[in-house]
Motif scaffolding. Structure first.
Motif, PDB file in Angstrom:
ATOM      1  N   GLU A 102       3.878  -3.972  -6.417  1.00 28.46           N
ATOM      2  CA  GLU A 102       2.438  -4.043  -6.162  1.00 28.46           C
ATOM      3  C   GLU A 102       1.646  -3.687  -7.415  1.00 28.46           C
ATOM      4  O   GLU A 102       1.863  -2.639  -8.022  1.00 28.46           O
ATOM      5  N   ASP A 103       0.745  -4.597  -7.810  1.00 28.96           N
ATOM      6  CA  ASP A 103      -0.098  -4.361  -8.978  1.00 28.96           C
ATOM      7  C   ASP A 103      -1.128  -3.276  -8.690  1.00 28.96           C
ATOM      8  O   ASP A 103      -1.590  -3.128  -7.551  1.00 28.96           O
ATOM      9  N   PRO A 104      -1.516  -2.541  -9.736  1.00 29.48           N
ATOM     10  CA  PRO A 104      -2.645  -1.628  -9.554  1.00 29.48           C
ATOM     11  C   PRO A 104      -3.922  -2.444  -9.331  1.00 29.48           C
ATOM     12  O   PRO A 104      -3.929  -3.661  -9.551  1.00 29.48           O
ATOM     13  N   ASP A 145       0.823   0.350 -13.990  1.00 28.52           N
ATOM     14  CA  ASP A 145       1.395   1.431 -13.184  1.00 28.52           C
ATOM     15  C   ASP A 145       2.760   1.834 -13.746  1.00 28.52           C
ATOM     16  O   ASP A 145       3.240   1.254 -14.724  1.00 28.52           O
ATOM     17  N   THR A 146       3.364   2.841 -13.144  1.00 31.90           N
ATOM     18  CA  THR A 146       4.622   3.375 -13.666  1.00 31.90           C
ATOM     19  C   THR A 146       5.777   2.373 -13.567  1.00 31.90           C
ATOM     20  O   THR A 146       6.788   2.533 -14.250  1.00 31.90           O
ATOM     21  N   ALA A 147       5.629   1.332 -12.739  1.00 34.46           N
ATOM     22  CA  ALA A 147       6.672   0.303 -12.633  1.00 34.46           C
ATOM     23  C   ALA A 147       6.441  -0.845 -13.609  1.00 34.46           C
ATOM     24  O   ALA A 147       7.238  -1.779 -13.662  1.00 34.46           O
ATOM     25  N   GLY A 177       0.787  -1.227   0.000  1.00 33.02           N
ATOM     26  CA  GLY A 177       0.000   0.000   0.000  1.00 33.02           C
ATOM     27  C   GLY A 177       0.816   1.273   0.000  1.00 33.02           C
ATOM     28  O   GLY A 177       0.263   2.365   0.016  1.00 33.02           O
ATOM     29  N   SER A 178       2.132   1.173  -0.027  1.00 31.60           N
ATOM     30  CA  SER A 178       2.998   2.347   0.046  1.00 31.60           C
ATOM     31  C   SER A 178       3.821   2.470  -1.234  1.00 31.60           C
ATOM     32  O   SER A 178       4.181   1.479  -1.852  1.00 31.60           O
ATOM     33  N   CYS A 179       4.127   3.711  -1.587  1.00 29.62           N
ATOM     34  CA  CYS A 179       4.990   3.960  -2.742  1.00 29.62           C
ATOM     35  C   CYS A 179       6.430   4.110  -2.253  1.00 29.62           C
ATOM     36  O   CYS A 179       7.155   5.020  -2.635  1.00 29.62           O
ATOM     37  N   GLY A 180       6.825   3.225  -1.382  1.00 33.37           N
ATOM     38  CA  GLY A 180       8.160   3.229  -0.807  1.00 33.37           C
ATOM     39  C   GLY A 180       8.266   2.118   0.215  1.00 33.37           C
ATOM     40  O   GLY A 180       7.386   1.265   0.322  1.00 33.37           O
ATOM     41  N   ALA A 181       9.334   2.144   0.980  1.00 35.98           N
ATOM     42  CA  ALA A 181       9.544   1.129   2.008  1.00 35.98           C
ATOM     43  C   ALA A 181      10.325   1.732   3.167  1.00 35.98           C
ATOM     44  O   ALA A 181      11.223   2.553   2.956  1.00 35.98           O
ATOM     45  N   VAL A 182       9.966   1.334   4.373  1.00 35.11           N
ATOM     46  CA  VAL A 182      10.735   1.730   5.549  1.00 35.11           C
ATOM     47  C   VAL A 182      11.997   0.871   5.564  1.00 35.11           C
ATOM     48  O   VAL A 182      11.925  -0.359   5.511  1.00 35.11           O
ATOM     49  N   VAL A 183      13.143   1.547   5.588  1.00 36.27           N
ATOM     50  CA  VAL A 183      14.428   0.836   5.549  1.00 36.27           C
ATOM     51  C   VAL A 183      15.257   1.267   6.754  1.00 36.27           C
ATOM     52  O   VAL A 183      15.381   2.456   7.042  1.00 36.27           O
ATOM     53  N   THR A 184      15.797   0.261   7.451  1.00 40.89           N
ATOM     54  CA  THR A 184      16.680   0.549   8.580  1.00 40.89           C
ATOM     55  C   THR A 184      18.084   0.045   8.254  1.00 40.89           C
ATOM     56  O   THR A 184      18.253  -0.926   7.514  1.00 40.89           O
ATOM     57  N   TYR A 185      19.047   0.740   8.783  1.00 39.01           N
ATOM     58  CA  TYR A 185      20.445   0.361   8.604  1.00 39.01           C
ATOM     59  C   TYR A 185      21.228   0.932   9.775  1.00 39.01           C
ATOM     60  O   TYR A 185      20.719   1.751  10.541  1.00 39.01           O
ATOM     61  N   SER A 186      22.457   0.486   9.905  1.00 39.14           N
ATOM     62  CA  SER A 186      23.299   1.057  10.961  1.00 39.14           C
ATOM     63  C   SER A 186      24.660   1.407  10.379  1.00 39.14           C
ATOM     64  O   SER A 186      25.155   0.744   9.467  1.00 39.14           O
ATOM     65  N   ILE A 187      25.233   2.477  10.921  1.00 44.33           N
ATOM     66  CA  ILE A 187      26.565   2.938  10.524  1.00 44.33           C
ATOM     67  C   ILE A 187      27.471   2.774  11.734  1.00 44.33           C
ATOM     68  O   ILE A 187      27.178   3.289  12.809  1.00 44.33           O
ATOM     69  N   ASP A 188      28.512   2.036  11.550  1.00 40.03           N
ATOM     70  CA  ASP A 188      29.483   1.846  12.631  1.00 40.03           C
ATOM     71  C   ASP A 188      30.631   2.819  12.426  1.00 40.03           C
ATOM     72  O   ASP A 188      31.290   2.811  11.382  1.00 40.03           O
ATOM     73  N   THR A 189      30.867   3.667  13.415  1.00 38.97           N
ATOM     74  CA  THR A 189      31.987   4.607  13.322  1.00 38.97           C
ATOM     75  C   THR A 189      33.278   3.890  13.687  1.00 38.97           C
ATOM     76  O   THR A 189      33.270   2.908  14.430  1.00 38.97           O
ATOM     77  N   PRO A 190      34.389   4.373  13.181  1.00 42.35           N
ATOM     78  CA  PRO A 190      35.670   3.735  13.516  1.00 42.35           C
ATOM     79  C   PRO A 190      35.914   3.765  15.029  1.00 42.35           C
ATOM     80  O   PRO A 190      35.505   4.692  15.729  1.00 42.35           O
ATOM     81  N   LEU A 191      36.594   2.748  15.509  1.00 39.00           N
ATOM     82  CA  LEU A 191      36.813   2.608  16.944  1.00 39.00           C
ATOM     83  C   LEU A 191      38.110   3.248  17.426  1.00 39.00           C
ATOM     84  O   LEU A 191      38.365   3.304  18.624  1.00 39.00           O
ATOM     85  N   TYR A 192      38.955   3.725  16.520  1.00 36.78           N
ATOM     86  CA  TYR A 192      40.278   4.183  16.938  1.00 36.78           C
ATOM     87  C   TYR A 192      40.240   5.489  17.720  1.00 36.78           C
ATOM     88  O   TYR A 192      41.197   5.853  18.364  1.00 36.78           O
ATOM     89  N   ASP A 223      -3.566   2.730  -7.473  1.00 41.57           N
ATOM     90  CA  ASP A 223      -2.268   2.092  -7.310  1.00 41.57           C
ATOM     91  C   ASP A 223      -1.577   2.680  -6.089  1.00 41.57           C
ATOM     92  O   ASP A 223      -1.863   3.812  -5.689  1.00 41.57           O
ATOM     93  N   ASN A 224      -0.648   1.933  -5.523  1.00 41.77           N
ATOM     94  CA  ASN A 224       0.136   2.432  -4.397  1.00 41.77           C
ATOM     95  C   ASN A 224       1.043   3.585  -4.822  1.00 41.77           C
ATOM     96  O   ASN A 224       1.429   4.405  -4.004  1.00 41.77           O
ATOM     97  N   CYS A 225       1.382   3.665  -6.104  1.00 42.88           N
ATOM     98  CA  CYS A 225       2.183   4.784  -6.621  1.00 42.88           C
ATOM     99  C   CYS A 225       1.344   5.556  -7.630  1.00 42.88           C
ATOM    100  O   CYS A 225       0.517   6.347  -7.243  1.00 42.88           O
TER     101      CYS A 225
END
Length: 178
Positions: free
Chosen positions: A82-84, A143-145, A18-33, A113-115
């Motif tokens: 997602e199909d229309p 749809d546009t996709a 139902g969304s024209c996108g996606a919730v995305v999670t990620y993590s960034i690890d900073t250098p330990l020095y 359509d979701n988009c």
């Protein structure tokens, strides 16, 4: 030598339903020095955001105040799978146009359509002339996709026009000999 600052690998996700996108999670690890450095996002979206359909490049800089500023980037690609959803009109029954064995018929299918719906194509098209009898109309929403949905309905044209009889005028004729 400073420890390398590394971003996550590129990722690909399907759209959330139902969304024209996606919730995305990620993590960034900073250098330990070195502690106390500053991590700054210079492009893209924060972790946990709704990423739009397509590819988003996320870029980060890490400045520890001692070593040169380090940067890294990674791409998040979201694909619309997602199909229309198309809605055909109800079956249509109508009389033929006066004096002919056919009728001009118009109708309006709809789609959501979701988009974005790129096109709705009917075969035969609305505004076509339909012959007496039943014709199945096939409607495709895209749809546009490039995702599609198809529905069908029937158009029935009935010939309810009475025939017109033309009688000749009175005929006077002699009988045949004999």
């Amino acid at each position: 030598t400073p420890e390398p600052f590394v971003c996550p690998a590129d990722t690909t996700h399907n759209n959330d339903p139902g969304s024209c996108g996606a919730v995305v999670t990620y993590s960034i690890d900073t250098p330990l020095y070195c502690s106390g450095g500053t991590l700054t996002q210079t492009a893209g979206f924060a972790s946990g955001s709704i990423f739009p359909i397509g590819t988003t490049t996320n870029t980060f800089e890490y400045d520890d105040g001692v070593n040169p500023i380090q940067t890294c980037s990674f791409d998040v690609t979201v694909t619309d799978i997602e199909d229309p959803i198309i809605t055909c009109p109800a079956n249509i029954t109508q009389d033929s146009d006066p004096g002919v064995c056919e009728a001009l018929v118009t109708f309006t299918p709809t789609a959501t359509d979701n988009c974005t719906v790129a096109s709705i194509v009917s075969v035969p098209a609305s505004g076509s002339v339909f012959p007496v009898g039943t014709t199945t109309v096939t409607v495709t929403a895209t749809d546009t996709a490039g995702n599609t949905d198809v529905c069908t309905f029937d158009v029935t044209i009935e010939d309810n026009e009475a025939p017109v009889v033309s009688c000749p005028g009175a005929i006077t004729q002699d009988s045949d000999p004999g």
